[in-house]
Structures are given as C-alpha cells and as structure tokens.
Scaffold this motif. Structure first.
Motif, PDB file in Angstrom:
ATOM      1  N   LYS A  71       0.823  -1.211   0.000  1.00  0.00           N
ATOM      2  CA  LYS A  71       0.000   0.000   0.000  1.00  0.00           C
ATOM      3  C   LYS A  71       0.859   1.264   0.000  1.00  0.00           C
ATOM      4  O   LYS A  71       0.420   2.314  -0.473  1.00  0.00           O
ATOM      5  N   TYR A 101      -1.599 -10.224  -3.649  1.00  0.00           N
ATOM      6  CA  TYR A 101      -2.502  -9.118  -3.376  1.00  0.00           C
ATOM      7  C   TYR A 101      -3.062  -8.648  -4.705  1.00  0.00           C
ATOM      8  O   TYR A 101      -2.302  -8.314  -5.628  1.00  0.00           O
ATOM      9  N   GLN A 102      -4.402  -8.672  -4.800  1.00  0.00           N
ATOM     10  CA  GLN A 102      -5.102  -8.270  -6.017  1.00  0.00           C
ATOM     11  C   GLN A 102      -4.509  -8.953  -7.245  1.00  0.00           C
ATOM     12  O   GLN A 102      -4.295  -8.334  -8.291  1.00  0.00           O
ATOM     13  N   PRO A 184     -14.019  -8.877   2.059  1.00  0.00           N
ATOM     14  CA  PRO A 184     -14.326  -7.939   0.969  1.00  0.00           C
ATOM     15  C   PRO A 184     -15.824  -7.672   0.876  1.00  0.00           C
ATOM     16  O   PRO A 184     -16.646  -8.575   1.029  1.00  0.00           O
ATOM     17  N   GLU A 185     -16.161  -6.421   0.624  1.00  0.00           N
ATOM     18  CA  GLU A 185     -17.548  -6.013   0.403  1.00  0.00           C
ATOM     19  C   GLU A 185     -17.540  -4.938  -0.669  1.00  0.00           C
ATOM     20  O   GLU A 185     -17.293  -3.765  -0.392  1.00  0.00           O
ATOM     21  N   GLY A 186     -17.775  -5.373  -1.909  1.00  0.00           N
ATOM     22  CA  GLY A 186     -17.649  -4.454  -3.031  1.00  0.00           C
ATOM     23  C   GLY A 186     -16.206  -4.037  -3.200  1.00  0.00           C
ATOM     24  O   GLY A 186     -15.301  -4.874  -3.252  1.00  0.00           O
ATOM     25  N   ASP A 187     -15.978  -2.747  -3.242  1.00  0.00           N
ATOM     26  CA  ASP A 187     -14.614  -2.220  -3.370  1.00  0.00           C
ATOM     27  C   ASP A 187     -13.994  -1.897  -2.015  1.00  0.00           C
ATOM     28  O   ASP A 187     -12.898  -1.336  -1.961  1.00  0.00           O
ATOM     29  N   ALA A 188     -14.687  -2.267  -0.936  1.00  0.00           N
ATOM     30  CA  ALA A 188     -14.191  -1.941   0.410  1.00  0.00           C
ATOM     31  C   ALA A 188     -14.091  -3.221   1.235  1.00  0.00           C
ATOM     32  O   ALA A 188     -14.170  -4.334   0.718  1.00  0.00           O
ATOM     33  N   TRP A 189     -13.916  -3.029   2.532  1.00  0.00           N
ATOM     34  CA  TRP A 189     -13.820  -4.146   3.469  1.00  0.00           C
ATOM     35  C   TRP A 189     -14.860  -3.970   4.558  1.00  0.00           C
ATOM     36  O   TRP A 189     -15.181  -2.838   4.949  1.00  0.00           O
ATOM     37  N   SER A 400     -13.683   1.816   5.396  1.00  0.00           N
ATOM     38  CA  SER A 400     -13.513   2.513   4.121  1.00  0.00           C
ATOM     39  C   SER A 400     -12.080   2.934   3.848  1.00  0.00           C
ATOM     40  O   SER A 400     -11.745   3.356   2.742  1.00  0.00           O
TER      41      SER A 400
END
Length: 402
Positions: A71, A101-102, A184-189, A400
C-alpha cells in the motif's frame, strides 16, 4: 546488494543457514552482498520511512508487513520473474496465496507455522490434569498451577505496545471465532466479528491473565514481549505460552540459563496443542508465513531477485532446517523435509492446518487501537467488554480506509 532480515539465528551456533545462503547467492549472482539485521519493529519502521532511497534492495519480514509495504508502493511484483524458477510449483498453496494481493505476487514464502499452545507436560501430570481445550479449562488449570506449583508461573503472553507477537497472539484468538477479521464487500472491506466476541477475547486472554483478582500471569511482567515470553518458557518460568515452531531449536545463546536443562525441557517435558478457545469458538490460529520481498525502488533489481530466488530455494530452506530446526517443522515447500523428530511436537502439523492467513488490508491502522485497548484491559483500566465495544466501533470506522 543490501538485504535486511531478522531471521538468521543470532547466537553461538554454527551459521549453517546463513553461510549456505551466501554461498548459493554468490554462485548465482556477482553483486556484492551486505546483510543488515534489525528487530521486526525497527525493520518495518525503517522500510516504511526510507524505502524510497532504494535501500534495502531485499527485505525479509512478517506477513502483516507485506500489505503495508504494498500500500505504500514499496514492493515489486515478482510474477514475471518466478516463471524461471524450477522449484516454484512446489510451494504449499496456502503459503503462496498469502503472498498475493489483487492477483499479483509480492513475495516468496520461506517458513510457516500455526501458533500453538506450548505446555509443560510434567507440570500437568503432577497435578493430574489434561491439556486444556477451552479457555475456561485453561484458566482453571492455570490458577491451580499458580496455587500448587512453586517456582513457576502459569502463563505469559505478549502485551508490549507495538509488539508483532502481541498482535499475532490476539489474531490467533480472533481466528477461533471468524475466518477473517475483515472480508471484501464491493470495493471496500467489512468488519466480520461482533463486539461481544472482541470483549470475550479481551476478557479471556488479557483481563483474566493480568488484571483479575487471581491473574494467570505475573503482573510485574506486564508490557513485555517475546524477549520475556520465549526465554521465560525455555528457562522453566512458565507452564504455558503461545508460540511457533522456532522454540524447538532454541537451546543455546545468551538468553538460555542452562543448555542441558532447556534441552531436557524441550525434548521430554514439552507438549504442543491447539490453543484453547472461548464460548462459540473452535480450533483456529494465526497462520504465520514469512515473506522475502523486493524493494520497488531498488536500482539493483536483478541482484535483488538473485537474493530472493536463492533465499527461498529448497536447498537454502533445507539448510535453514539444519541450522534452525523449528523453522522447518511445518515447511512451506514439498522439497523441504520436516524437522519434527519428537512425537510430542507432531501436533504442530495439525495446528498448521487450522491456521488462517491475514486478509490483505493495511494492518497498521488496525493494530493501533488494539494495542491501546489491550493494554488498558491488561492494566485493569478498562472493562474487557467495554473495550470490545470500543474496538468494534474503531475497527468499523476503518472499513472505508483499508
């Protein structure tokens, strides 16, 4: 080529692993190699603040560091380079997945273990007790030890502010109640644990240990880390600790009072089991997988890759097992032989299978409120369930930002 680490043994034993790594590196590349040693706390801080200088070219660390470094933009993906490795397909899937990661691979694993309960078999036998399976059993046996057995404290865990081990121990108990702290929840955590469970963990593993009327630990040792925890067990001071496989080979060095006594303790009187779990929990623990990583700002990336490919090779990892047997008891590669040579330590294999790797969030902001509230509970300044509610609020507020 500069390599920072905190993993090679730093005692009077022959440096088999370190020497093998250097010999193999010199056979592979020709850039001069310099090795620097720092504690993990210092290593993390120095890299986060200074990696853009290009130093070090390669860094070893713990899994929580990997996401923070990514990050911060400090790690180089290794996907294109690993295709040349003839040993790449032999890595344990869970260990290799922990490096991603990703969809990108940012490190190679070289050692792994599941955090287990280390206990004194002879002490339990003396009291006619079996190893505890639940937190309640653990507390009852611990208080019995403190009452009936002279010269030994029931338990120690790490409560030092900022301690990597303190965070890992806490996560071990989190993983007894949920597969991941964040999902994960959509584009967030999204936070994946309730406030009452966080309070129960604070109660079982910090309030009862340090602040209760009959504490399991020695209050004079509050605020200490692995430097008290591990040598304390090895020198016969504690009946229980939470630890990884490295303890098995630690019988010499300045921290050991009596090598023969420590060897006897480890070989004859030490047992290994799953960590006791609280209400609603089950077997689970922190999966420690340590990565070796490349600085994205390095101007010697080919040499850095030579060091990584050498360090994570089966040949070097087998030398690790010869020099530091605990590090290869649960190997991360199928060409590395397990060093378990004592049936009392074989449960580490089962513990390893219940381990869960950290989610790929930035753990720095998560650790800060944990450390603060963990110490408040341990010092008796905050009710554990109020601390659980407060931690839940603060961790939810981070969703977020992660």
């Amino acid at each position: 080529m500069l390599f920072w680490e905190y993993t090679f043994p730093n005692d009077d034993s022959p440096p088999i692993w370190k020497d093998t790594f250097k010999e193999n590196y010199n056979a592979r590349g020709d850039a001069p190699l310099t090795i620097g040693r720092f504690s993990y706390e210092d290593l993390r801080q120095k890299f986060l603040t200074g990696a853009r200088t290009g130093d070090p070219d390669v860094i070893e660390g713990v899994l929580a560091h990997l996401t923070e470094y990514i990050k911060a933009g400090h790690l180089e993906p290794l996907d294109d380079r690993v295709e040349e490795l003839d040993y790449f397909d032999g890595f344990v899937d869970s260990a290799l997945d922990a490096m991603r990661y990703q969809g990108k691979l940012y490190g190679l694993p070289y050692t792994g273990n599941g955090r287990a309960l280390i206990y004194r078999m002879d002490v339990l036998e003396e009291l006619g007790q079996e190893p505890p399976e639940t937190a309640q059993e653990f507390q009852e046996i611990g208080r019995l030890i403190n009452k009936e057995v002279d010269g030994i404290q029931a338990y120690h865990n790490c409560t030092k502010d900022g301690s990597v081990r303190a965070f890992q121990e806490w996560m071990s108990h989190v993983y007894q109640h949920t597969d991941q702290l964040y999902v994960p929840e959509g584009d967030a955590w999204a936070l994946n644990i309730d406030a009452d469970t966080l309070g129960q963990i604070f109660d079982n593993w910090y309030y009862q240990v340090w602040a209760a009327d009959e504490p399991l630990g020695n209050p004079d040792q509050l605020g200490t880390g692995w430097q008290v925890n591990d040598p304390g067990y090895l020198n016969g001071q504690f009946a229980f600790i939470e630890c990884g496989t490295w303890l098995r080979g630690w019988t010499t060095g300045t921290n050991i009072n009596d090598t023969d006594a420590t060897a006897t303790l480890l070989n004859e009187n030490t047992g290994v089991g799953h960590l006791p779990y609280g209400d609603g929990g089950s077997k689970g623990t922190f999966l420690e997988v340590k990565p070796i990583m490349m600085n994205s700002h390095s101007d010697q990336k080919d040499a850095a890759w030579d060091a990584i490919a050498t360090f994570a090779s089966p040949d070097t990892m087998n030398a690790m097992g010869e020099d530091s047997p605990g590090n290869a008891m649960t190997p991360v590669h199928d060409e590395v032989e397990s060093t378990i040579d004592n049936e009392n330590w074989e449960p580490f294999v089962d513990v390893f299978k219940t381990g869960r790797a950290l989610a790929k969030v930035g753990w720095g902001p998560v650790r800060e409120p944990f450390y603060r509230l963990m110490q408040e509970v341990s010092y008796g300044k905050t009710d554990p369930y109020k601390a659980g509610t407060k931690l839940h609020e603060e961790l939810t507020a981070l969703e977020s930002e992660l």
